[in-house]
Write an enzyme that holds these catalytic residues in place. Sequence first.
Site, PDB file in Angstrom:
ATOM      1  N   HIS A   1      19.594  91.284 -52.386  1.00 36.32           N
ATOM      2  CA  HIS A   1      19.207  91.474 -53.785  1.00 36.32           C
ATOM      3  C   HIS A   1      17.715  91.745 -53.956  1.00 36.32           C
ATOM      4  O   HIS A   1      17.301  92.279 -54.978  1.00 36.32           O
ATOM      5  CB  HIS A   1      19.632  90.263 -54.623  1.00 36.32           C
ATOM      6  CG  HIS A   1      18.842  89.015 -54.367  1.00 36.32           C
ATOM      7  ND1 HIS A   1      19.242  88.048 -53.474  1.00 36.32           N
ATOM      8  CD2 HIS A   1      17.669  88.579 -54.890  1.00 36.32           C
ATOM      9  CE1 HIS A   1      18.362  87.071 -53.464  1.00 36.32           C
ATOM     10  NE2 HIS A   1      17.399  87.360 -54.313  1.00 36.32           N
TER      11      HIS A   1
ATOM     12  N   LYS B   1      24.643  88.043 -48.316  1.00 35.76           N
ATOM     13  CA  LYS B   1      24.122  87.229 -47.233  1.00 35.76           C
ATOM     14  C   LYS B   1      24.577  85.790 -47.429  1.00 35.76           C
ATOM     15  O   LYS B   1      24.976  85.439 -48.546  1.00 35.76           O
ATOM     16  CB  LYS B   1      22.602  87.351 -47.162  1.00 35.76           C
ATOM     17  CG  LYS B   1      21.824  86.500 -48.163  1.00 35.76           C
ATOM     18  CD  LYS B   1      20.351  86.579 -47.860  1.00 35.76           C
ATOM     19  CE  LYS B   1      19.566  85.587 -48.701  1.00 35.76           C
ATOM     20  NZ  LYS B   1      19.719  84.200 -48.285  1.00 35.76           N
TER      21      LYS B   1
ATOM     22  N   LYS C   1      15.181  95.049 -56.760  1.00 37.02           N
ATOM     23  CA  LYS C   1      14.058  94.932 -57.684  1.00 37.02           C
ATOM     24  C   LYS C   1      13.297  96.258 -57.771  1.00 37.02           C
ATOM     25  O   LYS C   1      12.970  96.862 -56.755  1.00 37.02           O
ATOM     26  CB  LYS C   1      13.101  93.818 -57.225  1.00 37.02           C
ATOM     27  CG  LYS C   1      13.734  92.430 -57.160  1.00 37.02           C
ATOM     28  CD  LYS C   1      12.753  91.421 -56.600  1.00 37.02           C
ATOM     29  CE  LYS C   1      13.371  90.046 -56.455  1.00 37.02           C
ATOM     30  NZ  LYS C   1      13.608  89.400 -57.747  1.00 37.02           N
TER      31      LYS C   1
ATOM     32  N   GLU D   1       7.942  79.685 -54.166  1.00 38.28           N
ATOM     33  CA  GLU D   1       8.697  79.157 -55.294  1.00 38.28           C
ATOM     34  C   GLU D   1       8.152  77.793 -55.691  1.00 38.28           C
ATOM     35  O   GLU D   1       7.696  77.022 -54.832  1.00 38.28           O
ATOM     36  CB  GLU D   1      10.179  79.019 -54.945  1.00 38.28           C
ATOM     37  CG  GLU D   1      10.878  80.322 -54.617  1.00 38.28           C
ATOM     38  CD  GLU D   1      12.346  80.095 -54.301  1.00 38.28           C
ATOM     39  OE1 GLU D   1      13.173  80.206 -55.218  1.00 38.28           O
ATOM     40  OE2 GLU D   1      12.649  79.782 -53.137  1.00 38.28           O
TER      41      GLU D   1
ATOM     42  N   LYS E   1       9.459  76.354 -50.773  1.00 35.19           N
ATOM     43  CA  LYS E   1       9.841  75.739 -52.042  1.00 35.19           C
ATOM     44  C   LYS E   1       8.857  74.637 -52.399  1.00 35.19           C
ATOM     45  O   LYS E   1       8.166  74.104 -51.535  1.00 35.19           O
ATOM     46  CB  LYS E   1      11.268  75.191 -51.951  1.00 35.19           C
ATOM     47  CG  LYS E   1      12.326  76.294 -51.827  1.00 35.19           C
ATOM     48  CD  LYS E   1      13.720  75.750 -51.954  1.00 35.19           C
ATOM     49  CE  LYS E   1      14.754  76.870 -51.932  1.00 35.19           C
ATOM     50  NZ  LYS E   1      14.638  77.760 -53.107  1.00 35.19           N
TER      51      LYS E   1
ATOM     52  N   GLU F   1      44.674  82.311 -53.375  1.00 33.48           N
ATOM     53  CA  GLU F   1      43.820  81.867 -52.283  1.00 33.48           C
ATOM     54  C   GLU F   1      43.305  83.072 -51.502  1.00 33.48           C
ATOM     55  O   GLU F   1      44.036  84.033 -51.264  1.00 33.48           O
ATOM     56  CB  GLU F   1      44.599  80.930 -51.351  1.00 33.48           C
ATOM     57  CG  GLU F   1      45.127  79.681 -52.031  1.00 33.48           C
ATOM     58  CD  GLU F   1      44.018  78.785 -52.545  1.00 33.48           C
ATOM     59  OE1 GLU F   1      42.989  78.667 -51.852  1.00 33.48           O
ATOM     60  OE2 GLU F   1      44.165  78.214 -53.644  1.00 33.48           O
ATOM     61  N   PHE F   2      42.048  83.010 -51.088  1.00 36.16           N
ATOM     62  CA  PHE F   2      41.422  84.130 -50.397  1.00 36.16           C
ATOM     63  C   PHE F   2      42.038  84.417 -49.027  1.00 36.16           C
ATOM     64  O   PHE F   2      41.862  85.502 -48.479  1.00 36.16           O
ATOM     65  CB  PHE F   2      39.915  83.880 -50.218  1.00 36.16           C
ATOM     66  CG  PHE F   2      39.176  83.675 -51.511  1.00 36.16           C
ATOM     67  CD1 PHE F   2      39.550  84.346 -52.664  1.00 36.16           C
ATOM     68  CD2 PHE F   2      38.087  82.815 -51.564  1.00 36.16           C
ATOM     69  CE1 PHE F   2      38.866  84.163 -53.851  1.00 36.16           C
ATOM     70  CE2 PHE F   2      37.387  82.619 -52.746  1.00 36.16           C
ATOM     71  CZ  PHE F   2      37.785  83.289 -53.895  1.00 36.16           C
TER      72      PHE F   2
ATOM     73  N   ASP G   1      17.113  81.459 -44.299  1.00 32.09           N
ATOM     74  CA  ASP G   1      17.431  81.914 -45.645  1.00 32.09           C
ATOM     75  C   ASP G   1      16.589  83.112 -46.065  1.00 32.09           C
ATOM     76  O   ASP G   1      17.055  83.960 -46.827  1.00 32.09           O
ATOM     77  CB  ASP G   1      17.230  80.758 -46.627  1.00 32.09           C
ATOM     78  CG  ASP G   1      17.751  81.076 -48.015  1.00 32.09           C
ATOM     79  OD1 ASP G   1      18.795  81.750 -48.126  1.00 32.09           O
ATOM     80  OD2 ASP G   1      17.120  80.651 -48.999  1.00 32.09           O
TER      81      ASP G   1
ATOM     82  N   HIS H   1      15.257  88.920 -46.375  1.00 34.55           N
ATOM     83  CA  HIS H   1      14.389  89.304 -47.481  1.00 34.55           C
ATOM     84  C   HIS H   1      12.998  89.768 -47.027  1.00 34.55           C
ATOM     85  O   HIS H   1      12.551  90.861 -47.355  1.00 34.55           O
ATOM     86  CB  HIS H   1      14.231  88.132 -48.458  1.00 34.55           C
ATOM     87  CG  HIS H   1      15.499  87.718 -49.113  1.00 34.55           C
ATOM     88  ND1 HIS H   1      16.509  88.599 -49.442  1.00 34.55           N
ATOM     89  CD2 HIS H   1      15.936  86.493 -49.517  1.00 34.55           C
ATOM     90  CE1 HIS H   1      17.501  87.944 -50.014  1.00 34.55           C
ATOM     91  NE2 HIS H   1      17.180  86.668 -50.063  1.00 34.55           N
TER      92      HIS H   1
END
Length: 513
Positions: A210, A180, A214, A248, A364, A120-121, A267, A272
Site C-alpha cells: 500500500h 503482505k 500513495k 510513527e 513505533k 469457510e475459506f 513488517d 515498504h
Amino acid sequence: MTTTPNTSASSSTDAVTPPAAAGRRPAPSCTLVIFGAGGDLTKRLLMPALYNLAVDGLLDAGMKIVGVNHGEMETAAWSKDLKQSLDQFAADKASTFHAGKLDDAAWNWIAQRLQYMAGEFESDDVFNTLKQQIDSAGGGNVIFYLAVSSRFFKPIVERLGKAGLLKEGDNVFRRVVIEKPFGTDLASARDLNAHILTYAQESQIYRIDHFLGKDTVQSILAVRFANALFEPIWRREYIDQVQITAAETIGVEARGQFYEQTGAFRDMLPNHLFQLLGMVAMEPPNSFDAESVRNKKADIFDAMKPLHPDDVVFGQYEKGPAGVGYREEQDVAPNSTTETYAAARVFIDNWRWAGVPFYLRTGKRLKLRRTEISVQLKAVPYRLFRDTPVDQLVPNVLTLRIDPAHGTSFDFNVKVPGPVMQLGAVQSSFDYSNFFAERANVGYETLLYDCMLGDETLFQRADSIETSWAVVEDVLHPKGGAVPVHGYAAGSEGPAESDAMLARDGHTWRPLV
C-alpha cells in the site's frame, strides 16, 4: 454456505454512473471477490477506496462486489455495516472522502452491486458455488482480493485453481491480489511463490504494497525523471547519503499478537522501505510500462549488499513521555524481545551508488509521525570561507515528504544581509496543497484501479520479493546469535545505538522535529 442478493438499494440508482475523472477512463467491467469481507482491511481501506473510485466515475456500470466471510449474514446487513464504517470515517477524517461526507448517490451505486457469501475459506463448497454463480452470470473478468490472514493465501489460491476460477479466456482476465506479509523470510517466500504459481501465472498475481499507492511515493519518479535539475547529480559523485524514515507516534495498539510474531524489521524493511529505496535508486527505465519499471527496481534489489547483524540496530520502546512500554501492551509477553524499532545501513553495489550509504529507519512510539526521504549532497570545499565567521556549511538536502505532510523541501546556504560574508541556512519548500486541489484518497484507489486495468507497475514480482528477503536473511537467521534489542523511551527518537551506527560513518540522523 449461503449467498444473499442485495435488494435494499433503489433500482433507479443503478443506471446512474458518475462521469469519469478528467483524463482517465473507467476500468473494465469485472467482479471483485473479497475474501475477508468482514475484516478491518475491507472496512478501512478497500471499501473507502471503491467508494472514491465510484465518485470519480472510474468503475464500470457492470461492476459487482462479492464479499466472502465466515458467518451467516444478509447482504443488506453487510451493506449497512460497511456504510456505518464509511460514515464514521467521513466524520473523523474529512480528507478521506469527497466533501467530508458520503454522497448518497455514490454509495447507493456501490451498495446495489454488493453481494454477501457466507463460507469457510478452506471449504471446496465455497469455491464451487462461487464458480457456479460467476458462470451463470456469463463468466467475465474477476479479481480475487485476499484480505485475509497470510495463513489463508495458499489454500485460497489452491482452491481457486482447482475450481477452475483462474482460467482466463480471450479478453477475459482472472487476477489475484495478495496482501503482505508475503512470507516471513526467504524460505517461506519461495515456498509461497512456488505454491501459488502452481495454480496461476505470474501475470495473474498482484502482490500489493500500500505504500506504493500513495501519490507522494509515485511522485518520486516524477521528481527524478521529469526535472533536468536532479538527474545529473543523482549519483555517488554528488550524493553523500540517503535517509529513509517511517516514524510513527502510535504503539502497537491492539495488534500485539501480530507484532509479537512479526516485529518492526519484518513488517517494514524488506517491503515498504525497500520499495522506497528502489524508487529512489533505480536507473531510468526506457518507458513507464510495468515491466520496464519493475526490471529497473529488480536490478537495484539484486545489487543490494546482503545485510549483516552489524548493519542493523533493533530497539523496543519502554515507558516514557509518550506512554507505556511495549511489554505492557495488550497481548505482549512480559519478557518480549520483539523489536518495535529497526534501523539499517544499506549499500548498493553498482556504478551509480557504490559507496553511498542508504540509512533506513522505522519505529513505533517515536517523537514524531513522519515518512520521508532525505537525499544529502556532498559538502562543498570549505576553503573559500576559511577567513569568514562561518562555523560550518549546512549540507544541501532534498527532502521528499510522503506522510503526513506532502511535498518537498531543499536546504541550502545563502549570505546573511550585511557588510560581512556570513552564511545562513534557508529552506525552499513546496506543498501539494498549495498547488493542487485536495483529493479523497486512502492509498488503495490507484492500486485497485491499476489492477482492474492490468497495470502491474506498482505491484511486486516474485523475483523481487525473494531477492528482498535474501538481502536480510543473515539478520533474520544470524549465525552468531540474535540481534540485540535496545530500549528507548516512548516519545524519543529511538535508541542511542542507532545514532552510534551513523556516527561511525561521520553522519547523523535527520532530527524528528
